[in-house]
Design an enzyme around this catalytic site. Structure first.
Site, PDB file in Angstrom:
ATOM      1  N   ARG A  68       0.959  -1.314   0.039  1.00  0.00           N
ATOM      2  CA  ARG A  68       0.014  -0.020   0.049  1.00  0.00           C
ATOM      3  C   ARG A  68       0.926   1.195   0.024  1.00  0.00           C
ATOM      4  NH1 ARG A  68      -4.626   0.726   4.661  1.00  0.00           N
ATOM      5  NH2 ARG A  68      -2.735   1.052   5.685  1.00  0.00           N
ATOM      6  N   HIS A 121       6.387  23.630  -5.654  1.00  0.00           N
ATOM      7  CA  HIS A 121       6.814  22.740  -7.079  1.00  0.00           C
ATOM      8  C   HIS A 121       7.721  21.297  -6.533  1.00  0.00           C
ATOM      9  CE1 HIS A 121       7.391  21.283 -10.959  1.00  0.00           C
ATOM     10  NE2 HIS A 121       6.540  22.214 -11.203  1.00  0.00           N
ATOM     11  N   LYS A 170      -3.117  15.639   6.286  1.00  0.00           N
ATOM     12  CA  LYS A 170      -4.328  14.835   6.774  1.00  0.00           C
ATOM     13  C   LYS A 170      -5.097  16.098   7.481  1.00  0.00           C
ATOM     14  CE  LYS A 170      -3.830  10.415   6.580  1.00  0.00           C
ATOM     15  NZ  LYS A 170      -4.895   9.806   5.797  1.00  0.00           N
TER      16      LYS A 170
HETATM   17  C1  LIG Z   1      -8.191   7.621   7.619  1.00  0.00           C
HETATM   18  C2  LIG Z   1      -7.758   6.184   8.073  1.00  0.00           C
HETATM   19  N1  LIG Z   1      -8.515   5.089   8.301  1.00  0.00           N
HETATM   20  C3  LIG Z   1      -8.499   4.040   8.417  1.00  0.00           C
HETATM   21  C4  LIG Z   1      -7.106   3.739   8.620  1.00  0.00           C
HETATM   22  C5  LIG Z   1      -7.000   2.194   9.191  1.00  0.00           C
HETATM   23  O1  LIG Z   1      -6.161   1.631   8.336  1.00  0.00           O
HETATM   24  P1  LIG Z   1      -5.351   0.211   8.835  1.00  0.00           P
HETATM   25  O2  LIG Z   1      -6.280  -0.819   9.179  1.00  0.00           O
HETATM   26  O3  LIG Z   1      -4.871  -0.262   7.210  1.00  0.00           O
HETATM   27  O4  LIG Z   1      -4.394   0.395   9.784  1.00  0.00           O
HETATM   28  C6  LIG Z   1      -6.135   4.545   8.606  1.00  0.00           C
HETATM   29  C7  LIG Z   1      -4.781   4.210   8.764  1.00  0.00           C
HETATM   30  O5  LIG Z   1      -3.802   4.320   8.447  1.00  0.00           O
HETATM   31  C8  LIG Z   1      -6.397   5.793   8.324  1.00  0.00           C
HETATM   32  O6  LIG Z   1      -5.552   6.840   8.310  1.00  0.00           O
END
Ligand SMILES: Cc1ncc(COP(=O)(O)O)c(C=O)c1O
Length: 299
Positions: A68, A121, A170
């Site tokens: 990922r 940039h 974020k």
């Molecule tokens: C916005 C968000 N949702 C859900 C998750 C949970 O993902 P995972 O189960 O792969 O840790 C994360 C973790 O990175 C996240 O940042």
């Protein structure tokens, strides 16, 4: 209200003051783990990351997390300049330097790197990416189930900042979290562009109704690895599970609700927008899935 908690809350562990951190091929004490103010991650949130967990000597689902990470890097046209094997080796080296055997969490971060000038940039990042791994002793510790509040901040469409990207920036989620805290809750429940319940600012979201487990269709939310494992566990154990659209009406009257994420595995939700969910405590199905998940990860 001042007694906020977070899904990423862990037991106090004094050893975390003396951890070793990986920065661009070097493993150094925490105080020396520094990046430049010209770093694209610092300046613009231009980078991608993953969170992974160590249970009893094994980094859980590490290949899936690294895949990922590389997919996200490709999406933002960032060349990590390391193979997947080299990234995993860096994780293992950092683990060895910290003498960690279980109950650790690592945040792997890759940014576009140090820029020549303080502007947007991407071509200004000429030295190659910055790669860092912060690894901490970590056991989730929650005094009570999580309180959620819905917020005006939405999960966006894929053609803006795709909410499937684990980007350094974020801000949308942070604003959602702030709004939820101001409303007296711990975390934000975010809706999609159609008004269906989607996910929280940091975790995936599930409800349980009459023995059925529901989560969003998977559009607009992070393709959480824990989310998928929970769905797979339901299927393998004859727990009816549906990826579907549902609204707040369905959610307020759910028997149970829980969050999923690498850090906290499955975290119970006690209330939403001031309405108690079920008994306000960890429900039977959530408990069962936690047991199944623990067995799966060897915790
Ligand atoms: C916005 C968000 N949702 C859900 C998750 C949970 O993902 P995972 O189960 O792969 O840790 C994360 C973790 O990175 C996240 O940042």
């Amino acid at each position: 209200m001042t007694d906020h908690v977070s899904t990423h809350q862990a037991e106090e562990d004094a050893r975390n003051e003396a951890i070793q951190i990986y920065v661009n091929g070097r493993i150094v004490p925490k105080a020396q783990a520094l990046v430049s103010v010209y770093d694209a991650g610092f300046m613009l949130g231009d980078g991608v990351w993953e969170g992974i967990r160590l249970y009893n000597g094994r980094w859980t689902f590490v290949e899936e997390h690294i895949d990922r990470l590389f997919e996200a890097a490709k999406a933002i046209d960032l060349d990590i300049r390391m193979t997947k094997e080299a990234v995993i080796a860096a994780v293992l080296d950092t683990q060895a330097a910290n003498g960690m055997v279980t109950d650790a969490h690592a945040r792997l971060m890759v940014t576009r790197g140090v820029k020549t000038r303080p502007f947007q940039h991407p071509k200004l990042s000429q030295q190659g990416p910055t790669v860092a791994i912060i690894m901490e002793h970590s056991r989730q510790k929650l005094p009570r189930p999580i309180r959620l509040a819905t917020v005006p901040h939405m999960r966006g469409l894929p053609m803006t900042q795709d909410p499937k990207l684990n980007s350094h920036s974020k801000l949308n989620c942070i604003l959602a979290c702030i709004a939820a805290e101001k409303a007296g809750a711990d975390e934000a429940l975010m809706l999609d562009v159609h008004g269906f319940v989607n996910t929280t600012n940091a975790c995936n979201f599930f409800i349980v109704r009459k023995g059925q487990v529901w989560t969003s269709t998977g559009d607009y939310c992070m393709n959480g690895i824990t989310r998928q494992k929970v769905i797979d566990l339901c299927r393998a154990n004859e727990i009816p599970v549906f990826e579907r659209n549902f609204s707040l009406v369905d959610t307020y009257s759910a028997d149970e609700a829980f969050l999923t994420g690498t850090f906290g595995a499955q975290t119970p939700v006690g209330s939403l927008d001031g309405r108690q969910i079920g008994m306000g405590q960890m429900g039977e199905v959530t408990e069962r899935l936690r047991v199944l998940y623990k067995a799966l990860v060897g915790a």
